[in-house]
Structures are given as structure tokens and as C-alpha cells.
Design a protein around this motif. Structure first.
Motif, PDB file in Angstrom:
ATOM      1  N   GLY A  80      -9.522   2.585  -9.610  1.00  0.00           N
ATOM      2  CA  GLY A  80      -9.308   3.590 -10.703  1.00  0.00           C
ATOM      3  C   GLY A  80      -9.781   2.899 -12.158  1.00  0.00           C
ATOM      4  O   GLY A  80     -10.183   3.374 -13.081  1.00  0.00           O
ATOM      5  N   TRP A  98      -8.747  13.179 -15.649  1.00  0.00           N
ATOM      6  CA  TRP A  98      -8.001  11.948 -15.338  1.00  0.00           C
ATOM      7  C   TRP A  98      -6.471  12.272 -15.693  1.00  0.00           C
ATOM      8  O   TRP A  98      -5.759  11.731 -15.108  1.00  0.00           O
ATOM      9  N   PHE A 133     -12.248   4.278 -14.551  1.00  0.00           N
ATOM     10  CA  PHE A 133     -11.743   4.494 -16.253  1.00  0.00           C
ATOM     11  C   PHE A 133     -12.222   3.865 -17.237  1.00  0.00           C
ATOM     12  O   PHE A 133     -12.957   4.483 -18.143  1.00  0.00           O
TER      13      PHE A 133
END
Length: 225
Positions: free
Chosen positions: A54, A92, A58
């Protein structure tokens, strides 16, 4: 009456800066729409992506977006990319919102974090705008603090230390609050003349301030059923 360019120049400069500030605030308000849409979509899809995977996704999307927005900031494409990026950020954001909503007082926690973020933003933005003081001296210290926070956050992905996570959130509240003061002052004093870039900076400040406040609220006042 004879026209005096010297007396007109400061007025024109002030008008230009006020225009950038107005456009920035208008665009900042607009970015909340794709953010909200992305957040609702992520909650409905129960989106989850954590850990180092992740983190890589990101940072890859974020820094790619920063580069693309900066390169196109003087065109309509820059506005489109900015709005698309804020949609991604909302998507997100849904992850921490889902965690908050798992508390019995989750909606209250989110509302409190939102009100707190708004209060801090409007207070500091007003100070920078009314006083017109140059807060550029904060830039170096804030950048160093931001780098330290990012490194600590990356380390905590692997160590998962609750106390460190809370310390990072507390530091983020301070850092991004001061960044609001710094960025608005930069616009008011002519250091930033592009409203797309200015909006991106303020949006990130608000986003990180909100998530940090929410994290602290969940830790200290979250109620499980």
C-alpha cells in the motif's frame, strides 16, 4: 491627471495576489467534491490496502501526480489532474474512515476531526491573510520535520508501534497546521502565483491534518460496542 505607473504597480500587484488567493480557495472548495465521491466509493467497496504494498502504491501515485500537475499547472489539464488526484486521495481516505466507523461513536469522531480541521485552517489562514506577515522562515524547519515524519511513518509500517503511530500523528497536526500558515502567507506575499500549485499544497495540508486528528481522536476517545 497624469498617469503614474509607480503608484499603480503596488495596487496591481496586490490585486493579482488577491486573485490567486480567491482562485485557490475556490479550487480548494471544488476539490472536496471528488474527495467525498472517492471516499464514499471506497467505503462502499470496502477498499483496503496496507503494509509496504500500500505504501508503494500510494507514494507512486502521489509523486507521479505531483509531477504531472506541476508540469500542466498552467493549463486546463492541470486542473483536471488535480481533481483526479483528489478523487484518488478520497478513495484512499476511505480506509481510515472505515476504521473510524467501526467505533460506536465513529460518525462523531469524523465530524469532530472535520470541524477541528476547518477551525485550524480558517484561523491560521486568517492570521496569514490579515497580518500579511512573511512566514517563509518556517520553510526549512517544516521540511526537515516532514522528512523525519515520513521516515518514521515508513519505519512504523514494519514495526507497527502504537506509541510511535500516535507520536507521528501529533507531529503531523503541528507540522501541517504550520504549513497552512506558511502556504497562505506564501500566496499573500507573492511567493506562489499559480492557484493550481497553491491549491495542491493547501489540500495536502488539510488532508493530512484531518487524518492525523482523526487518528488521535480514535485512539483517545473511540468507543467500541
Amino acid at each position: 491627471m497624469q498617469f503614474n505607473p509607480a503608484s499603480y504597480a503596488p495596487q496591481a500587484l496586490a490585486a493579482d495576489r488577491n486573485k490567486v488567493l480567491r482562485n485557490t480557495y475556490a479550487m480548494l472548495a471544488l476539490t472536496m467534491i471528488p474527495t467525498a465521491i472517492g471516499a464514499v466509493l471506497g467505503i462502499n467497496l470496502e477498499f483496503r490496502m496496507s503494509g509496504w504494498v500500500g505504501m508503494l502504491v500510494f507514494f507512486g501515485v502521489a509523486f507521479g501526480s505531483f509531477y504531472a500537475i506541476e508540469k500542466t499547472k498552467n493549463s486546463p489539464l492541470g486542473v483536471f489532474l488535480l481533481l483526479a488526484f483528489t478523487g484518488f486521495m478520497g478513495f484512499w481516505l476511505s480506509q481510515i474512515l472505515q476504521v473510524a466507523l467501526s467505533f460506536s461513536n465513529g460518525a462523531q469522531l469524523i465530524g469532530t476531526a472535520a470541524v477541528g480541521t476547518a477551525a485550524i485552517f480558517f484561523t491560521l489562514a486568517a492570521i496569514a491573510t490579515v497580518t500579511k506577515k512573511d512566514f517563509s522562515f518556517l520553510g526549512k524547519f517544516l521540511f526537515i520535520g516532514l522528512v523525519m515524519v515520513i521516515l518514521a511513518a515508513i519505519a512504523n509500517v514494519f514495526f507497527a508501534i502504537p506509541a510511535l503511530s500516535l507520536a507521528i500523528s501529533a507531529a503531523c497536526v503541528l507540522i501541517f497546521s504550520l504549513y497552512i500558515l506558511y502556504d497562505v502567507s506564501n500566496i499573500v506575499n507573492g511567493g506562489e502565483t499559480n492557484y493550481v500549485s497553491a491549491t495542491l499544497g493547501l489540500y495536502l495540508n488539510i488532508y493530512n491534518l484531518f487524518t492525523s486528528l482523526l487518528h488521535l481522536l480514535m485512539a483517545f476517545t473511540g468507543e467500541r460496542d
